[in-house]
Enzyme design. Structure first.
Site, PDB file in Angstrom:
ATOM      1  N   ASP A 114      24.480 -11.788 -14.646  1.00 56.73           N
ATOM      2  CA  ASP A 114      24.544 -10.730 -13.632  1.00 56.73           C
ATOM      3  C   ASP A 114      24.883 -11.290 -12.257  1.00 56.73           C
ATOM      4  OD1 ASP A 114      23.901  -8.691 -15.375  1.00 56.73           O
ATOM      5  OD2 ASP A 114      21.749  -8.863 -15.035  1.00 56.73           O
ATOM      6  N   SER A 170      17.565  -4.545 -18.867  1.00 59.18           N
ATOM      7  CA  SER A 170      16.137  -4.253 -18.891  1.00 59.18           C
ATOM      8  C   SER A 170      15.861  -2.871 -19.461  1.00 59.18           C
ATOM      9  CB  SER A 170      15.561  -4.345 -17.477  1.00 59.18           C
ATOM     10  OG  SER A 170      16.193  -3.423 -16.610  1.00 59.18           O
ATOM     11  N   GLU A 219       0.815  -1.212   0.000  1.00 55.61           N
ATOM     12  CA  GLU A 219       0.000   0.000   0.000  1.00 55.61           C
ATOM     13  C   GLU A 219       0.854   1.271   0.000  1.00 55.61           C
ATOM     14  OE1 GLU A 219      -2.461  -3.262   1.975  1.00 55.61           O
ATOM     15  OE2 GLU A 219      -0.364  -2.605   1.958  1.00 55.61           O
ATOM     16  N   CYS A 248      22.844   0.725 -14.437  1.00 56.38           N
ATOM     17  CA  CYS A 248      22.087  -0.481 -14.103  1.00 56.38           C
ATOM     18  C   CYS A 248      20.962  -0.634 -15.117  1.00 56.38           C
ATOM     19  CB  CYS A 248      21.564  -0.361 -12.660  1.00 56.38           C
ATOM     20  SG  CYS A 248      21.105  -1.938 -11.890  1.00 56.38           S
ATOM     21  N   HIS A 266      18.693   5.347 -11.252  1.00 55.36           N
ATOM     22  CA  HIS A 266      17.698   5.382 -10.185  1.00 55.36           C
ATOM     23  C   HIS A 266      17.087   6.764 -10.010  1.00 55.36           C
ATOM     24  CE1 HIS A 266      19.658   1.541  -8.974  1.00 55.36           C
ATOM     25  NE2 HIS A 266      18.406   1.240  -8.773  1.00 55.36           N
ATOM     26  N   GLU A 296      27.342  -8.365  -1.401  1.00 56.78           N
ATOM     27  CA  GLU A 296      26.476  -8.368  -0.225  1.00 56.78           C
ATOM     28  C   GLU A 296      26.321  -9.766   0.368  1.00 56.78           C
ATOM     29  OE1 GLU A 296      21.854  -8.618  -1.565  1.00 56.78           O
ATOM     30  OE2 GLU A 296      23.075  -7.102  -2.563  1.00 56.78           O
TER      31      GLU A 296
END
Length: 759
Positions: free
Chosen positions: A602, A436, A17, A729, A697, A608
């Site tokens: 990728d 993408s 939401e 990216c 971004h 991480e």
């Protein structure tokens, strides 16, 4: 009474939401008042769920419109001066501009939160950084929770971790902590006093850098920093997580704080150390319910582990999830399509709260008081251990029988690149994108209608081909050298592949926040992984049929596939990664046979996924890099293997990245002004490199001067014959208008520099 608390809860809502409300606000379709109303309702439901499960203290400060680290910077007034904003009177619109950029300023840098896929906004430190507390938003939430009848515990990132995670934007002439902490501490102390004035008793201050191999200078800061915060009128529990901190037990025991939280899921061995050495007159908060995975806890084992600690610490034993539940999906109850057997092994955030409530009752009233719950927990654990859905003997045998050297390409890079250049015939500074292209409303609607059975397979196929054709046409007009098909058919770079692999299952609403309004729905690896059929060959070969340029096939690598999934915890991660690698290798070889001879695998998650302790790095990197190499084993020298990494720090693992032996690596570098590329240059990275020349971004279109500045910096550290040009990216989160304008700038600058080089 043993206190049951938590440091954070999912904040996007059970069905995202908040995401939809925030994005509507950005588009001007919702007012700020409407957005605040949605946020308040999410907080109300979250607190009510926690209290109903038996939580004694609910967190405040864990909710955020974008990122809790950015929120804390705004609360402390420590925002970058380059934006020209008045921190004491920051508007919501300005808050979002800090995270997303505006017409004149690039967004603040973003990177991964330790070893998670959550992205935080990186603090910017400069000599003129100053702090001025403005706690009105946090205090408003405290009043809101109290008005609803809750006992609260605000949670903040600690001053040492905040300082450590920030980046210097100029040379201070001395160590960062020497100039920042003296400025920052008075602001923290003032903030705590203001919270105390609002009736706050307990506050959790998280210092997760203690779980890393932090330098001694940072450890030396703990005693004076917490001495400064000790007399502010609140009781402090210092939070650690994601790895063990047993080596710091004496330091933690000596600090003037009222308690410590430790993660006993990631580091179960540390509980014995703390039970033996930590002062019993302080709170020891133990996290034995996994805050980062979806599997039910074995409650009998948890209680048996805690009972002797309870006997020693009495009411000073607190119980909690291992870390914030921000990293967990919200509620398993809304999942209606999961296989019933697999679902019976799972617990999402709401169910983890119930598990903690059971543990609390057992510690206070004995196991007999929760006998039914323990019986159900034992049954689920036994079923999961033996269920035939999990095990595939063929997969295990294939992995066990790999020949020696199975992970090596046929020839070294120097020979491969000659074979690749011979047929690709690329210009200097070749251009590509990361994979993408915009996921439009039309694409999402077609995918949703197809999944609901409202759109036939033939019509869905036609819709996706139309999008792919447009994407290829755009790249042809832009003159991009190595195009991609745009991934119109893919919902997510991990979920798409997981849907076609055995050993994976999927949720309807298992969303977790990645950054801002960006949510991901990680697949769940429950069993042995294999590839029954080709996954991308159909779409890639269709795209190749539309152009004479070399079409780049797009895959997600084995480490990212498990890292961005909820992964099984009953076998070693190395085994999971290698199973996935062999499944991907089948796809690579099928793509090659079909004529797709540029293939990107990728691995943005490899950094991480690393353990926080350096002593464990080599073991991880050995099998992680082997897994990547296994995914392309058997490929011909003339097949060019790319990889992509982003939004993490790679400087200290460049030798491992080089060992992956990808022919081309593309990396995110624009927000850091090519800082990461400099490290690649100093390391003398041996293969081709494509540094990102603009930030995808942010919706802003970079100027030609900005892109040229970055590309010229890249040319200073990487030989031009090994330099590629690309965005930071993938472009799926952007709109087509800004995407075209951004790529036009990239291509215009590239052509300008090519002309210079020819002269």
């Amino acid at each position: 009474m043993n206190t049951f608390h938590l440091s954070g809860y999912p904040r996007v809502g059970a069905k995202r939401e908040l995401k939809f409300a925030v994005e509507a606000y950005w588009k001007g379709a919702k007012s700020e008042a409407e957005l605040q109303e949605t946020a308040a309702e999410i907080r109300r439901l979250n607190w009510a769920t926690q209290k109903a499960a038996g939580a004694d203290l609910v967190p405040v400060g864990d909710f955020s419109f974008y990122d809790h680290v950015l929120d804390l910077l705004c609360t402390l007034g420590g925002i970058p001066s380059r934006f020209g904003f008045d921190a004491a009177n920051l508007t919501l619109e300005q808050y979002f501009q800090l995270a997303r950029g505006n017409a004149t300023q690039m967004a603040m840098e973003m990177t991964k939160w330790f070893d998670t896929n959550y992205h935080f906004i990186v603090p910017e430190w400069s000599a003129d950084t100053s702090f001025k507390v403005n706690a009105k938003n946090l205090i408003a939430q405290i009043k809101e929770a109290k008005a609803q009848g809750h006992d609260i515990k605000p949670t903040l990132v600690g001053p040492i971790t905040l300082t450590y995670l920030g980046k210097k934007k100029e040379d201070f002439g001395c160590r960062i902590e020497k100039i920042l902490l003296p400025k920052l501490l008075p602001a923290y102390a003032q903030l705590l006093r203001e919270l105390a004035a609002e009736g706050v008793d307990w506050i959790q201050i998280d210092e997760p850098i203690l779980a890393t191999d932090v330098a001694q200078v940072w450890l030396d800061a703990f005693a004076p920093v917490y001495k400064e915060l000790a007399n502010t009128g609140v009781r402090i529990i210092l939070g650690t997580y994601f790895a063990g901190v047993a080596e710091h037990v004496k330091l933690l025991g000596s600090l003037p704080v009222h308690g410590v939280h430790i993660d006993c899921v990631r580091a179960p061995e540390q509980l014995a150390v703390f039970a033996e050495q930590f002062p019993t007159n302080k709170v020891l908060s133990v996290g034995l319910i996994d805050g980062r995975n979806v599997w039910k806890a074995n409650l009998t084992q948890v209680i048996d582990t805690l009972e002797p600690v309870k006997a020693k610490f009495q009411n000073n034993l607190w119980i909690a999830p291992s870390c914030s539940l921000l990293h967990s999906p919200q509620d398993l109850a809304v999942e209606e399509k999961l296989n019933g057997e697999i679902k019976s092994w799972m617990a999402f955030a709401a169910q983890k709260l119930v598990e903690l409530g059971v543990v609390k009752r057992a510690l206070e009233h004995g196991k007999d008081s929760v006998a039914a719950e323990l019986k159900a927990s034992d049954a689920a654990a036994a079923d999961r251990a033996t269920n035939k859905l999990i095990h595939n003997d063929a997969v295990k045998a294939r992995l066990a029988n790999l020949p020696k050297g199975a992970d090596q390409r046929k020839s070294p890079f120097a020979e491969r690149i000659k074979a690749q250049q011979a047929w690709m015939n690329l210009p200097i500074l070749p251009t590509t994108t990361i994979g993408s292209f915009p996921q439009t409303t039309e694409i999402r609607h077609a995918r949703a209608a197809f999944k609901k059975g409202e759109l036939s397979a033939a019509d869905y196929d036609a819709a996706m081909k139309k999008e792919i054709a447009y994407c290829v046409e755009v790249q042809e007009k832009l003159n991009i050298d190595v195009p991609v098909h745009g991934e119109a058919e893919r919902n997510d770079m991990v979920e798409y592949f997981g849907e076609q692999l055995q050993g994976y299952c999927f949720t309807q609403f298992g969303w977790v926040q990645s950054y801002g309004s960006r949510c991901v729905k990680p697949p769940i690896i429950f069993g042995d992984v294999s590839r029954p059929n080709p996954m991308t060959v159909y779409w890639s070969t269709y795209a190749q049929s539309l152009t004479k340029r070399p079409m780049k096939g797009m895959l997600t690598g084995p480490v990212t596939m498990f890292k961005w999934s909820f992964v099984r915890n009953d076998i070693p991660l190395s085994e999971v990664a290698k199973q996935i690698a062999l499944a991907l290798n089948d796809e690579v070889l099928d793509l090659e046979k079909a004529g797709i001879k540029v293939i990107q695998i990728d691995e943005p998650a490899i950094r991480e996924a690393m353990p926080l302790k350096k002593s464990q790095w080599k073991e991880f990197l050995d099998w992680a890099c082997e897994s990547f190499r296994l995914s392309s084993t058997g490929a011909e020298d003339s097949t060019q293997i790319h990889t992509h990494m982003c939004y993490s720090e790679f400087n200290d693992i460049l030798d491992a990245i080089a060992s992956m032996d990808a022919d081309v690596i593309t990396i995110e570098t624009s927000r850091s002004d090519m800082e990461l590329l400099t490290a690649f240059g100093d390391f003398k990275y041996p293969n081709d490199i494509g540094p990102g020349v603009y930030d995808i971004h942010s919706p802003r279109v970079p100027t030609d001067a900005e892109v040229e500045h970055l590309l010229r910096k890249a040319m200073e550290v990487v030989p031009v014959e090994r330099l590629w040009v690309n965005p930071d990216c993938g472009l799926k989160t952007r709109g087509w208008k800004e995407t075209l304008e951004q790529l036009e700038v990239m291509m215009r600058v590239t052509e300008k520099l090519r002309a210079e080089l020819k002269k």
